[in-house]
Scaffold this active site. Structure first.
Site, PDB file in Angstrom:
ATOM      1  N   HIS A   1       0.812  -1.220   0.000  1.00 53.35           N
ATOM      2  CA  HIS A   1       0.000   0.000   0.000  1.00 53.35           C
ATOM      3  C   HIS A   1       0.848   1.275   0.000  1.00 53.35           C
ATOM      4  O   HIS A   1       0.299   2.374  -0.155  1.00 53.35           O
ATOM      5  CB  HIS A   1      -0.931   0.040   1.214  1.00 53.35           C
ATOM      6  CG  HIS A   1      -2.034  -0.972   1.175  1.00 53.35           C
ATOM      7  ND1 HIS A   1      -2.879  -1.110   0.092  1.00 53.35           N
ATOM      8  CD2 HIS A   1      -2.419  -1.903   2.075  1.00 53.35           C
ATOM      9  CE1 HIS A   1      -3.742  -2.084   0.338  1.00 53.35           C
ATOM     10  NE2 HIS A   1      -3.480  -2.585   1.523  1.00 53.35           N
TER      11      HIS A   1
ATOM     12  N   ASP B   1      -3.030 -10.325  -2.744  1.00 52.73           N
ATOM     13  CA  ASP B   1      -3.614  -9.916  -1.473  1.00 52.73           C
ATOM     14  C   ASP B   1      -5.085  -9.529  -1.686  1.00 52.73           C
ATOM     15  O   ASP B   1      -5.491  -9.141  -2.788  1.00 52.73           O
ATOM     16  CB  ASP B   1      -2.823  -8.718  -0.932  1.00 52.73           C
ATOM     17  CG  ASP B   1      -3.197  -8.321   0.474  1.00 52.73           C
ATOM     18  OD1 ASP B   1      -2.505  -8.731   1.411  1.00 52.73           O
ATOM     19  OD2 ASP B   1      -4.192  -7.595   0.641  1.00 52.73           O
TER      20      ASP B   1
ATOM     21  N   HIS C   1      -6.520  -6.945  -0.706  1.00 57.98           N
ATOM     22  CA  HIS C   1      -6.607  -5.512  -0.964  1.00 57.98           C
ATOM     23  C   HIS C   1      -5.765  -5.133  -2.186  1.00 57.98           C
ATOM     24  O   HIS C   1      -4.697  -5.710  -2.413  1.00 57.98           O
ATOM     25  CB  HIS C   1      -6.105  -4.714   0.246  1.00 57.98           C
ATOM     26  CG  HIS C   1      -6.817  -5.039   1.525  1.00 57.98           C
ATOM     27  ND1 HIS C   1      -6.416  -6.063   2.364  1.00 57.98           N
ATOM     28  CD2 HIS C   1      -7.900  -4.482   2.105  1.00 57.98           C
ATOM     29  CE1 HIS C   1      -7.221  -6.116   3.408  1.00 57.98           C
ATOM     30  NE2 HIS C   1      -8.128  -5.177   3.278  1.00 57.98           N
TER      31      HIS C   1
ATOM     32  N   ASP D   1      -4.881 -12.880   3.388  1.00 59.28           N
ATOM     33  CA  ASP D   1      -6.139 -12.388   3.958  1.00 59.28           C
ATOM     34  C   ASP D   1      -7.360 -12.774   3.130  1.00 59.28           C
ATOM     35  O   ASP D   1      -8.490 -12.475   3.518  1.00 59.28           O
ATOM     36  CB  ASP D   1      -6.099 -10.867   4.168  1.00 59.28           C
ATOM     37  CG  ASP D   1      -5.491 -10.108   3.019  1.00 59.28           C
ATOM     38  OD1 ASP D   1      -5.207 -10.718   1.966  1.00 59.28           O
ATOM     39  OD2 ASP D   1      -5.284  -8.887   3.167  1.00 59.28           O
TER      40      ASP D   1
END
Length: 379
Positions: free
Chosen positions: A157, A194, A196, A282
């Site tokens: 991120h 991931d 995200h 995740d």
């Protein structure tokens, strides 16, 4: 006759446990309120009174303890060297690197999304970023073909100029830049799987045709709200970003479809010199948003290993990103490590009706022209 296990280098340093942000920020009550609202929206059943920071040291100890208790033949434990300033500055602005370094020994939040530092965070971040560099250097030297970097804080991120999403330095971007600038790998391919979107990785390489990025993730407005289908790169990098937004609840079959319909054809067109994977666990069902499990991660890893053997002499590096259930992390990382070492993956669990399969096929159709163009540009 049983095949010999492949050598797998696992990079880990206990000093990464020293990154230990926790609790709320009493100096910024408006940030605390905003974060509580965000958590309540994503996890309606969360108890905010007992909230602790999800990016905690136990994420790594759960993985490491499992790997040490049940050793896998072929695994070699390696200590990473911390990334140096010049190496970090290949992916990050010099002023930003200086800012993070100035926080050594301090505590505090850096972003409203609970990205924070504790006294041991700066060396942990340098080690996390340095792990990918160490892995690629070892692979280039012929010590092994595959590596798995068990690191925190995560990285995908973080753009060039700020901390975001629990991330300080963009570990995989630092590694990719090192592969290109220091080792002469002209074409680097990244798959970010991931849950995200890896907004930071996208921003760093958005105009760079030397780095092909495939990113499968929960579709916006899910955090961080980016990664739309039509975000495909800019300037000379146009067509080198292939986002695959998926609905929440997707499972193993969807991610394998992403591999077969987007990752593999894009890789065969691009012909990378090395494959890098932002490996977030995740998407595991224990993290309560998606429905993958460890058998899916093992199957994907086996396919990526075979793809690396086919295209780039086996060169494959996995870098831990998200995943916040200790059991899911331990089970998934163990399954992935076995797959990297060559254990056959013959079966994997699938949902009766995986909501991500149609979206994966839609993304493949959307990106078909970009993938075709990649082949023309790299041959």
């Amino acid at each position: 006759m049983t095949a010999m296990p492949a050598t797998v280098l696992i990079y880990y340093d206990f000093r990464m446990l020293g990154h230990n942000p926790h609790g709320w920020d009493p100096e910024r009550p408006e940030w605390t309120d905003a974060v509580k609202a965000m958590i309540k929206l994503q996890y309606p059943n969360a108890n905010l009174d007992t909230y602790s920071h999800p990016e905690r040291p136990e994420r790594l100890t759960a993985i490491v303890d499992r790997l040490l208790l049940e050793p896998i033949e072929g695994v070699r434990w390696m200590l990473p060297a911390p990334a140096g300033t010049a190496q970090l500055e290949r992916a990050h602005d010099a002023a930003y690197v200086a800012h993070i370094e100035s926080l050594d020994g301090q505590s505090g939040w850096l972003s409203q999304d609970t990205t924070a530092v504790s006294p041991g965070s700066v060396i942990a971040a340098r080690l996390a970023a340095g792990s990918g560099i160490s892995a690629i250097e070892a692979i280039a030297a012929g010590e092994a073909e595959r590596a798995f970097c068990i690191v925190r804080p995560p990285g995908h991120h973080a753009p060039a100029d700020r901390a975001r999403g629990f991330c300080l330095y963009n570990n995989l971007a630092v590694a990719a830049a090192h592969a290109r600038k220091a080792l002469g790998y002209e074409r680097v391919m990244i798959w970010d799987l991931d849950m995200h979107h890896g907004n930071g990785t996208q921003a760093i390489f958005y105009d760079d045709p030397g780095v092909l990025v495939v990113d499968s993730h929960c579709a916006a407005p899910f955090y961080p709200g980016s990664g739309l289908l039509d975000e495909t790169g800019a300037g000379p990098g146009l067509g080198y970003h292939l986002n695959v937004p998926l609905p929440m609840g997707f499972g193993n079959a969807a991610l394998l479809k992403v591999f077969e319909q987007v990752v593999r054809p894009a890789a065969c067109a691009f012909r990378p010199d090395i494959l890098l994977v932002s490996t977030g666990f995740d998407c595991h069902y224990l993290d309560m948003v998606c429905n993958m499990n460890e058998t899916g991660y093992a199957a994907v890893t086996q396919r990526m290993s075979n793809l690396a053997d086919e295209l780039c002499e086996g060169r494959l590096v996995l870098m831990l990103e998200g995943g916040y259930s200790a059991k899911a992390l331990a089970d998934s990382a163990y399954a992935v490590s076995e797959a990297l070492a060559g254990k056959p993956v013959n079966t994997f669990n699938v949902l009766a009706d995986d909501p991500g399969c149609a979206a994966a096929s839609d993304a493949a159709a959307f990106h078909a022209s970009s993938i075709a163009a990649l082949k023309n540009q790299t041959h």
